[in-house]
Design an enzyme around this catalytic site. Sequence first.
Site, short mmCIF file in Angstrom:
data_model
loop_
_atom_site.label_atom_id
_atom_site.label_comp_id
_atom_site.label_asym_id
_atom_site.label_seq_id
_atom_site.Cartn_x
_atom_site.Cartn_y
_atom_site.Cartn_z
N ARG A 116 -6.33 -8.71 0.76
CA ARG A 116 -6.16 -7.27 0.60
C ARG A 116 -6.05 -6.81 -0.84
NH1 ARG A 116 -2.38 -5.93 5.80
NH2 ARG A 116 -4.10 -6.23 7.24
N SER A 126 2.08 -9.89 9.47
CA SER A 126 3.30 -9.07 9.54
C SER A 126 3.89 -9.07 10.94
CB SER A 126 3.01 -7.64 9.11
OG SER A 126 2.02 -7.07 9.93
N LEU A 127 3.04 -8.94 11.95
CA LEU A 127 3.53 -8.93 13.32
C LEU A 127 4.21 -10.26 13.62
CD1 LEU A 127 0.26 -7.47 14.83
CD2 LEU A 127 2.33 -6.23 14.32
N ALA A 167 10.72 -6.65 15.16
CA ALA A 167 11.79 -7.57 14.77
C ALA A 167 13.08 -7.26 15.53
CB ALA A 167 12.03 -7.52 13.27
N SER A 214 -7.85 -0.30 10.15
CA SER A 214 -7.50 -1.71 10.19
C SER A 214 -8.54 -2.62 9.54
CB SER A 214 -7.31 -2.14 11.64
OG SER A 214 -7.34 -3.53 11.74
N GLU A 262 10.17 -6.48 8.31
CA GLU A 262 9.61 -6.03 7.03
C GLU A 262 10.68 -5.81 5.98
OE1 GLU A 262 6.70 -2.90 7.27
OE2 GLU A 262 6.64 -2.61 5.11
#
Lengths: 658, 283
Positions: free
Chosen positions: A298, A419-420, A14, A251, A404
């Site tokens: 998740r 998230s990326l 970010a 991952s 984040e």
Amino acid sequence: MSEQRVLVVGGGLAGLACTMKLAELGVKVDLMSLAPVKRSHSACAQGGINSVNGLTRQQGDNEWKHFDDTVYGGDFLQHQPPVKEMTEWAPRIIDLMDRLGVPFNRTQEGFRDQRRFGGTLYKRTAFAGATTGQQLLYGLDEQVRRRKAEGLVSMYEGWDFLGPVVDDQGRCRGAVAQNLVTMQIRTFKADAVVVASGGCGLLYGRSTMSMACNGSAVSRCVQSGAKYGNGEFIQVHPTAIPGADKLRLMSESARGEGGRVWVPRTPQDSRAAADIPDDERYYFLEERYPEYGNLVPRDIATREIFDVCVNDGLSVESGKQCVYLDLTHIERSELDRKLGGILNIYEKFTGENPRDFPMKIFPAVHYSMGGMWADYVRTAEGGLDPGNPVNQQTHVPGLYAIGECDYHYHGGNRLGANSLLSCIFTGLFVAPGVKAGIESLGAGATDEQFDTLHQKTLAAKQAEHDALLKQAGDDGENPYEIHHLLGEEMTKAATVVRRNDQIEAALGVVNDLGERAKRCSLSDTDAWTNQNVVFTKSLRDMFPLAKALLKGALARDECRGAHFKPDFTMPGLTSEEPAERRRQAESWCDAFEEKNKKWLKSTIATFDDAGEPTISYEEVDTSLIPPRPRLYGLVGAEMIEEVWKERQAVKEAEPAAV
Amino acid sequence: MIAPNKDLAKPATFDVRVLRQAGPGRESKWERFRIPYEPNLNVISVLQKIARMAKTAAGEKTAPVAWDCNCLEEVCGACTMVINGRVRQSCSALVDRLLEEKPGEIELRPMSKFPVLRDLVVDRQRMFRALERVDAWVPVDDYLDRGPGPKESQEAQEGRYPLSECMTCGCCLEACPQYTKVELTREPGETDDAFEARRQAAHDGSFLGAQAISQAVLFNDHGTGKMLGDERMEALMGPGGVHACGNSQNCVAVCPKEIPLTTSIARAGRQVTVYSIKKFFDR
């Protein structure tokens, strides 16, 4: 007005994306980071980055579906406009990263390859081996270095952000920071400060996060007037390698590429995994969730693994909680090509080769969905107003939160590989607004009128530092020990399963630990590269966030996303008799609507001068996609869905009838 | 082969010797710490224990050892140090293995090719500067939407990918006989900027090292990145360029990411030769 500058705090995806975009727009940027930016935690992201793409489009996918998956995955706890905007930008962001030279995996024809990730039925995830975060981070780092060489960016690596400088009107005019080597404290005059400091995993002692992810920068902002949203939503990643110093991520891509999760049906079966025949293996995710199988979202995977170990007693080992994540049925060359990076990590840190033996894994704290409250301006179409200075701005004008450490994009639970995307998106998207914001200012941070303000803030931080250094001696508290205890308490009370009595008890313990942290004595009183004093400061700043997290979790009497309270579950249908089953589904839907009326709200924490949080709630903008029940694996899900859809149809017909 | 003695590897305690230095230019001295043995320790958890004890093996009070780390997953490159004489990441250095190699004692030293800031923390700015020297980036026009990057074969991606895993940890440089330490001391009255400029000039005249050479090759392999190929060739031909490599092959042997560094250096050498011939005829 003299030359304007922006300070970016944090050099992960970010912060770097924001820095390079600001530089492109001609704004001078100071970029500050605890570690050299190339060593930021973003490097640890493994699996990939999501976007709709040419391939999935042909299967009926589009931006709206990505948006829908994201808010559904997040249990509708997101304001929808920012999420919509993000998913619309996604394909362009992947293209940009591709242009920057990120070595995305290729198909045999030379196109970017994609894989499937949890919570979606499409192959939306672009990836570069199993080190996508590292590759994206480097791509952005290279652009920032290029801008630095051009003279537009100044780097302050190895600086600890001590807090924003806020003027009498409440506007941010810069920041105070400390050099980690020389211990010099100085102010940075800035017309806007963009905080991109990442998550707060260290509240839990051990997590999958890096050692810099202690939440201190965010804590220092909320103690200066910013607010904190959805603190209780902490993602626990289903699969990590337990370790003494750190829980290392395994991952989701391991499951995306066909990895299967199982335990022996016989508790602690002493046979080697390969010797256990198929019918004596319990593939519990595949059995319980036939549609998604090993790729359930998740929170569900985490809870099921936890359940199988803790409640069913089927942990693979007796002394340690773990299940098998099995890749041994996949061809070695295929594994090395697509997952080499993460398999090497497992091998290096455990000494076992996951190509030959199934990995032993267990859930670990992984991501903070919550973060600083940030604003936005929506358009009539339901997206964000581009270039508006209000986007991503906290309650302190001129202080922005992205990546984040903002609370916007993931709601109750984050989809893998989003998230990326959210980090790069917020970084790029915020830049034009920040520029417009500083251009409209009447006064600049470097104006003489703010000199006293900067001097005063600096003096206060210097005094704090000096006082801490004087607290030497054998009678005080050990900061590392307190951190260890804090982590244990947070892990016990606020991870996979949450109970009100435990959370209340934890609040008491954390309060005590917070008091003890004030009495820390340092074993190092050196005025040079003193890691002891830096750690103690960040430890103290963990308490406001830890308390906000616990208070939020205590108050929220429901299950939503990663926040699971067994006392407030909504069980499935019990009757097999059609009419009764229908009636049960009706009352399930009633209860669901009641629950949403009460709890479909963002938790907002406000902090007093002592860092004590007070909790309030904010309505969520769900105007684009009406909330619906998340029904993975629930008994009677089809019937509930049917009833729910009928109700929605009635509601949609209503306005037309008026 | 003799099987390692498992009992030797699991003592009640073991010692850690750390080469300590209070600051740049200060004298270094060894300090010994005694650690209770536990299974599955790595060097990071040992250093965490030392921080908590802050006492030497002799029971004397001492400051915690300063060291650098971040991800603890061997992907950020922060925690490089010299462990039992070999440069490596301390997160992936498992105590059981180290004690099998050398029973009873582990030795930690800072890297020797970079100025020590304190204890095991060194200043590796020179490595990042080297990336600037070789223009280690893709010169895109802007960050607007212009569609995807150049199409690329699987083979080309698989060639670039390992080079792109370089985490700037510095192992290759520590092991390199041609890479020598550059450490300047500040002169009385010298400003921050003047000192920085002098340091940069010293770095720019010194050997680039395997890390930066390999990154130059990485960007020359990219469709758009190679548009800066000539500039990179000038840097690789200049002082401290690829010709300074003595081909000892040490770099590739210590790289934790198994990056084919010597292949990169050989390719860079060939590219430089071709470029200089072309340049000769273009005069």
